[in-house]
Write an enzyme that holds these catalytic residues in place. Structure first.
Site, short mmCIF file in Angstrom:
data_model
loop_
_atom_site.label_atom_id
_atom_site.label_comp_id
_atom_site.label_asym_id
_atom_site.label_seq_id
_atom_site.Cartn_x
_atom_site.Cartn_y
_atom_site.Cartn_z
N LYS A 61 35.46 35.72 51.34
CA LYS A 61 35.05 36.27 51.73
C LYS A 61 32.92 35.33 52.18
O LYS A 61 33.17 35.19 53.51
CB LYS A 61 34.30 37.07 51.04
CG LYS A 61 33.25 38.57 51.61
CD LYS A 61 32.82 39.72 50.39
CE LYS A 61 33.79 40.38 50.45
NZ LYS A 61 33.40 40.77 49.09
N ARG A 132 27.89 40.51 46.94
CA ARG A 132 28.81 40.32 47.13
C ARG A 132 30.05 39.64 46.15
O ARG A 132 30.00 38.47 46.18
CB ARG A 132 29.14 40.61 48.21
CG ARG A 132 27.98 41.09 49.11
CD ARG A 132 28.02 40.86 51.02
NE ARG A 132 29.07 41.35 51.54
CZ ARG A 132 30.00 41.36 51.90
NH1 ARG A 132 29.30 40.31 53.45
NH2 ARG A 132 30.99 42.12 53.04
N GLY A 141 39.09 47.04 45.99
CA GLY A 141 38.36 47.59 44.97
C GLY A 141 38.25 46.74 43.79
O GLY A 141 38.00 48.04 42.60
N MET A 143 36.34 44.58 42.49
CA MET A 143 35.46 44.04 42.12
C MET A 143 34.00 45.15 43.33
O MET A 143 33.79 45.92 43.80
CB MET A 143 34.94 42.67 43.05
CG MET A 143 36.06 41.71 42.28
SD MET A 143 35.36 40.80 40.86
CE MET A 143 36.73 39.75 40.68
N ARG A 384 38.39 39.25 57.63
CA ARG A 384 39.49 38.15 57.01
C ARG A 384 41.33 39.37 57.34
O ARG A 384 40.81 39.45 58.65
CB ARG A 384 39.70 38.79 55.27
CG ARG A 384 39.68 40.26 55.23
CD ARG A 384 40.25 40.93 53.48
NE ARG A 384 39.63 42.60 53.63
CZ ARG A 384 39.21 43.03 53.06
NH1 ARG A 384 38.35 42.42 51.49
NH2 ARG A 384 38.72 44.74 52.91
N HIS A 502 40.82 53.89 49.60
CA HIS A 502 41.82 52.67 48.52
C HIS A 502 42.91 53.05 48.95
O HIS A 502 44.10 51.78 48.77
CB HIS A 502 41.08 53.32 47.44
CG HIS A 502 41.34 52.13 46.21
ND1 HIS A 502 42.59 53.63 45.73
CD2 HIS A 502 41.12 51.36 45.56
CE1 HIS A 502 43.18 52.24 44.55
NE2 HIS A 502 42.47 51.07 45.19
N SER A 826 77.16 24.63 41.60
CA SER A 826 76.14 25.65 41.68
C SER A 826 76.01 25.94 40.74
O SER A 826 76.35 25.94 39.53
CB SER A 826 77.75 26.96 42.45
OG SER A 826 77.21 28.36 42.63
N CYS A 893 73.24 30.32 42.28
CA CYS A 893 74.84 31.19 42.39
C CYS A 893 73.38 32.01 41.78
O CYS A 893 73.93 33.41 41.91
CB CYS A 893 75.92 31.22 42.79
SG CYS A 893 75.86 30.57 40.52
N TYR A 913 72.55 25.27 50.06
CA TYR A 913 72.78 26.79 50.63
C TYR A 913 72.07 27.31 48.51
O TYR A 913 71.91 26.85 48.02
CB TYR A 913 73.84 27.09 50.02
CG TYR A 913 75.04 27.01 49.04
CD1 TYR A 913 75.21 28.58 48.31
CD2 TYR A 913 76.10 25.81 49.12
CE1 TYR A 913 75.79 28.25 47.40
CE2 TYR A 913 77.35 26.12 48.33
CZ TYR A 913 77.00 27.41 47.11
OH TYR A 913 77.66 26.75 45.87
P1 ADP Z 1 34.63 44.96 49.38
O1 ADP Z 1 34.48 43.28 48.87
O2 ADP Z 1 34.68 45.66 47.84
O3 ADP Z 1 34.94 44.93 50.46
P2 ADP Z 1 31.44 43.84 50.27
O4 ADP Z 1 31.30 42.72 49.49
O5 ADP Z 1 32.43 43.87 51.58
O6 ADP Z 1 32.54 44.56 49.07
O7 ADP Z 1 30.73 45.24 50.82
C1 ADP Z 1 31.02 46.63 50.16
C2 ADP Z 1 30.00 46.73 51.70
O8 ADP Z 1 29.11 47.14 51.35
C3 ADP Z 1 30.74 46.13 53.15
O9 ADP Z 1 31.68 46.46 53.82
C4 ADP Z 1 29.45 46.49 54.06
O10 ADP Z 1 28.94 47.73 54.38
C5 ADP Z 1 27.88 46.46 53.19
N1 ADP Z 1 27.55 45.26 52.95
C6 ADP Z 1 27.54 43.77 52.17
N2 ADP Z 1 26.97 43.32 52.70
C7 ADP Z 1 25.84 43.53 53.41
C8 ADP Z 1 25.01 43.67 53.93
N3 ADP Z 1 24.18 42.19 53.75
N4 ADP Z 1 24.37 43.94 54.67
C9 ADP Z 1 24.56 45.55 54.87
N5 ADP Z 1 25.22 46.28 53.93
C10 ADP Z 1 25.80 44.99 53.31
MG MG Z 2 34.42 44.13 52.55
MG MG Z 3 34.72 47.54 47.55
#
Ligand code: ADP
Ligand code: MG
Ligand code: MG
Length: 952
Positions: A61, A132, A141, A143, A384, A502, A826, A893, A913
């Site tokens: 990220k 984040r 999901g 973190m 990503r 999810h 082999s 093999c 192979y």
């Molecule tokens: P995940 O890894 O679970 O996707 P993120 O860190 O991407 O977690 O955060 C989840 C959501 O939180 C993002 O999709 C976004 O909508 C919101 N978010 C994250 N950073 C910001 C920010 N700087 N301003 C506003 N919303 C944010």
């Molecule tokens: Mg995200």
């Molecule tokens: Mg999340």
């Protein structure tokens, strides 16, 4: 903890100073930061310390936020605390490096400058941040993100005053306390509670004030204020502590929670499934907040630059107006498809389409993005490489070559070898589907066809799957707690949730069949029933789902082979005309062009051989001759041979087996049309062929006309304490040379017959379990003598080779001696793994799981070659073998021949192979091609590197 308290004091004075003299403070902290290692990387206003290549240090990220900033996309400023801090944190009893605080202060100062706001400001606009997590690879999901951090009883008033939007300000504060309370302070569901405690408070409040469950967005500023108060009381009651008011305390707490979550159960389960080492650690991103919840002109969304389920080149995603953060994926309100933004916010939509183009052009791959629109202004929050199904990966790669975004070698690398089997997975039988009853439809979130017994809870699904049932996991929506159940299930069906839910996310990644958001499915968890279109289904009842179309059917539906299988193996013309088939064929053509190592197959019958060749195998790497002895009456002759008491009697029984073997070999040679066939001579312990129940023994006694006691005695005699290390392999041929002789004769006579039929046979006779050169010598002598005899009897010449399997450590260590006799090696990596590790594969079920859990072994060594141990023995054997026979032919093999990682290792080790089961041939071909391309790229890069250096 000492570090923390000290840091807190520093922070407080620093914050005060900031308010007075921002410039002076910035210099001071950057100077301090410059001293130690760099733990904090900032980005914002077009500049960034890091870039997209720094994923190991900054996490996925953080690295991409820096990269997006660099290429001029609108990204709110922020900074990344590196993964090295996570490593430090766990290595030092959960404490931080001393210089971190100062570096973070510099990072916050940078944000303040760009945003024109102040962290902790009680007048004017306060800087609020998102905290984040960010591992190297995204871990959906796992973190938890905390938004709106920096709010407290004073700053919320400042926010209210500056924005003149009390509902918004108190909504943010309420959300913050909820998220922080849950993630950092651990205010979560207790045993026996059905709902999250914060949700319970909201629920009670709504009923108290409105006597119904109104939507969150209908809550007024005063309502939110009241909820803030009640939330704080809840925190106090549950934790015994007051909710932290100091923004810096909040920030440190949140960062600690992110690092802490690296070791939570869900993260550990996920890492185990995807083999992510725990040493990688996670980074923490601290980013200025932008707000999608200020009103109707704002919103937030997620999207893919192309359709990640089927690969279509269309903008694909969803958004919610007046929403923040996870609202879109939480499934509380139903989001709109992203293309609808065109109607509600046309300017932002046009901007977003531009971003879509820029991103694909820059990253040269399909992106999965998160964005927020604040008062009509677009902000990018994440990008990503999008997770995709195998079908989408294939289409993306072919399309992007056509669009000249990538070259064909890159296209080959874009198809994950371990996902390729998804393309070969069955689809519903067309005729059966026509008869089946459609009872619901949802979103097609994971392509393929799945049929199974339904379960409404992950644990029960796992239990049923362990019993061998085909299982569908059916949930209102899934959450990370369901992961184990999702892994165990054939397919996943949810009643709620969109394409970014999810369930959809995980299904795409695991290649599970998935239909999500099938609103007609009414689930009653208590009664364990689902009512769909008036019909009620209980646990254990059958449903069928088609994740390609999103259809849900009642009952069980027969499946049919995929277009690729139908096109390749059955020559089905209609299947061959499909785009999927053509794309697959193109991919395999590229593989052919790139590869150095060839792929053979492990096949025991003409049919398996034919299939493998259709998949692109160029020979047989292993024919297990004993498999031929189990068919029909053959087993009787085999048993007679084993029970024989004299050489003559044994030879007589063998003579009965000879014609069977000969005709089997002939069938295989005909299918091979000149491709080589490695034929392994008898290998398993003899007792495996004998009847073990009294009834079977009586039956055999009658058939052979001997006393049952004799059979019982022989069975008893052949019983072994440790059959894996017992009377097997070449030991059989050493003790009973006539077995080897019969098998050699069968091979050679078949070769002669093949020649008569106009087919050149190319047999390679392989003696198993050789540890001593002399063992091989004795067997080879018999083979040569038999060849000579057959050639003179039939007056026909044929060519053949004799070699051995390297599958015990002594064989590997004395490979130079053995290679004097062996024309080829082999690697029998199944036995080589068993004997090197001293672990029985068949017994490993009881102790291997805890070994994987404790990361003693990173991957199951019986599935993926243990490169440091077993791999080293292979390398020794290769070097030694070549020292006495430079042109020795080398292959593998074992089961590992179809495992992508192992195939890549074999390429590096220099094997000619790999050999694997027929349906794994495409996977091995892809992995082999990828190994060759990766190697060529590395070589080109190391050639290019010194040249660059010179120029400078
Ligand atoms: P995940 O890894 O679970 O996707 P993120 O860190 O991407 O977690 O955060 C989840 C959501 O939180 C993002 O999709 C976004 O909508 C919101 N978010 C994250 N950073 C910001 C920010 N700087 N301003 C506003 N919303 C944010
Ligand atoms: Mg995200
Ligand atoms: Mg999340």
């Amino acid at each position: 903890m000492a570090v923390n308290t000290k840091a807190k004091k520093v922070a407080k004075t620093a914050t005060k100073k900031v308010a007075a003299k921002p410039a002076a403070k910035k210099t001071a902290s950057s100077a301090r930061a410059a001293k130690g290692p760099k733990y904090v990387y900032t980005w914002g206003a077009g500049k960034a310390d890091g870039d997209g290549t720094m994923k190991p240090l900054l996490g996925g990220k953080g690295a991409n936020l820096a990269e997006m900033t660099r290429i001029g996309l609108p990204v709110p400023p922020g900074f990344t605390v590196t993964t090295e801090v996570c490593t430090y944190y766990y290595a030092n009893k959960r404490t931080y490096p001393a210089t971190l605080q100062a570096q973070m202060e510099a990072g916050v100062a940078n944000m303040e400058k760009i945003m024109g706001t102040k962290f902790g400001a009680t007048s004017g606009m306060p800087l609020l941040v998102a905290v984040r997590s960010g591992a190297r690879d995204s871990m959906p999901g796992m973190m938890d993100t905390i938004l709106n951090l920096g709010l407290n009883d004073q700053t919320v008033v400042a926010l209210e005053n500056t924005t003149n939007n009390p509902r918004f300000a108190w909504d943010c504060y309420r959300r913050f306390i909820q998220m922080y309370g849950d993630v950092v302070l651990g205010v979560q569901k207790r045993e026996g509670e059905d709902h999250e405690p914060f949700e319970t408070v909201i629920h009670a409040f709504k009923h108290e004030r409105y006597h119904e469950d109104i939507e969150d967005s209908k809550l007024t500023a005063d309502d939110q204020k009241e909820l803030v108060k009640r939330f704080k009381d809840l925190v106090k009651e549950r934790t015994g502590k007051v909710f932290p008011n100091d923004p810096w305390d909040q920030l440190r707490g949140a960062a600690g929670a992110v690092f802490g979550s690296w070791m939570n159960d869900r993260a550990i389960v996920y890492r185990r499934k995807y083999n992510i080492p725990s040493e990688w650690g996670t980074a923490v991103n601290v980013q200025a907040m932008v707000f999608g919840n200020t009103g109707e002109n704002s919103g937030s969304g997620v999207a893919f630059t192309r359709n990640p389920a089927n690969g279509t080149n269309e903008f694909y995603g969803e958004f919610l107006v007046n929403a923040q953060g996870e609202d879109v994926v939480a499934g509380v309100r139903t989001p709109e498809p992203v293309i609808k933004l065109k109607d509600v916010m046309p300017k932002s939509y046009a901007e977003l389409l531009q971003v879509r183009k820029t991103l694909e052009k820059h990253f040269k791959d399909v992106q999965d993005i998160e964005f927020t629109i604040q008062e009509g202004k677009l902000f990018m929050l994440q990008t990503r490489n999008g997770k995709r199904t195998a079908a989408a990966a294939l289409k993306f790669s072919i399309d992007m070559v056509k669009e000249k975004l990538i070259d064909w070698q890159t296209a080959v690398l874009r198809n994950p070898a371990d996902q390729l089997e998804q393309l070969l997975a069955p689809i519903f039988d067309l005729a059966e589907v026509k008869k089946a009853k459609v009872i619901a439809t949802g979103l097609p979130a994971g392509p393929g066809a799945a049929t199974g017994r339904i379960y409404f809870n992950a644990d029960r699904a796992v239990v049923a799957a362990e019993k061998g049932e085909k299982v569908l996991l059916v949930r209102v929506e899934t959450s990370p707690e369901d992961l184990r159940g999702m892994i165990a299930a054939e397919g996943i069906l949810t009643a709620r949730g969109g394409v970014s839910s999810h369930a959809a996310l995980v299904a795409r990644q695991m290649g599970k069949v998935c239909v999500c958001g099938a609103a007609a499915v009414a689930i009653d968890y208590d009664k364990k029933t689902a009512t769909i279109a008036g019909q009620t289904f209980g646990e254990g009842d059958y449903l069928s789902i088609d994740g390609t179309s999103g259809t849900v059917y009642a009952g069980q539906i027969k499946t049919a082979p995929s277009e690729i299988i139908a096109g390749l193996l059955d020559g089905d013309k209609a299947a061959q005309a499909t785009e999927k088939f053509k794309s697959y064929a193109q991919l395999m053509k590229w593989c052919q062009q790139a590869t150095r190592m060839s792929v053979r197959t492990n096949a025991d019958t003409p049919e398996q051989t034919r299939n493998a060749i259709a998949f692109g195998a160029v020979g047989i790497g292993l024919t297990r001759t004993e498999h031929m002895f189990f068919e029909g009456d053959r087993i009787d002759a085999m048993r007679e041979m084993i029970l024989a008491e004299t050489v003559e009697a044994r030879k007589a029984a063998l003579a009965k087996l000879l014609p069977f073997q000969r005709s089997d070999f002939l069938g295989i040679f005909k299918e091979l049309k000149g491709y080589p066939a490695t034929i392994r001579f008898l290998d398993p312990p003899l007792h495996e062929f004998l009847p073990h129940t009294k009834e079977q023994q009586m039956d055999l006694a009658r058939k052979l006309g001997i006393a049952v006691e004799k059979i019982m005695a022989r069975v008893h005699e052949l019983h072994e304490f440790n059959p894996m290390l017992g009377f097997r392999g070449c030991r059989l041929g050493i003790r009973y040379p006539e077995i080897t002789e019969m098998q050699a004769r069968a091979v050679f006579e078949a070769a002669v017959e093949a020649k008569k039929a106009g087919v050149k046979a190319n047999p390679e006779i392989m003696i198993p379990l050789v540890g001593f050169k002399k063992e091989l010598d004795l067997q080879v002598e018999i083979v040569h003598a038999t060849a000579k005899a057959v050639q003179s009897e039939t007056k026909t010449k044929f060519s053949y080779a004799v070699g051995t399997m390297i599958e015990v450590p002594r064989g590997a260590l004395t490979a130079d001696e053995i290679a004097k006799t062996a024309e080829f090696f082999s690697f029998g990596t199944n036995d080589l793994t068993q004997t090197t590790l001293g672990m029985s594969r068949d017994d490993s079920g009881s102790f291997l799981p805890p070994y994987t859990e404790a990361e003693i072994v990173k991957k199951n060594p019986f599935a993926t070659i243990d490169q440091t141990g077993v791999g080293q023995l292979m390398e020794i054997a290769i070097a030694k073998g070549r020292s006495t026979r430079p042109d020795i032919k080398l292959g593998i093999c074992g089961e590992h021949g179809g495992d992508p990682d192992s195939v890549k290792f074999c390429h590096k080790a220099g094997l000619a192979y790999v050999s694997c089961s027929p349906y794994r041939v495409p996977v091995a071909r892809l992995a082999a091609a990828q190994a060759a391309i990766e190697e060529a790229r590395k070589a080109a890069a190391s050639k290019a590197a010194p040249a660059k250096g010179k120029k400078k």
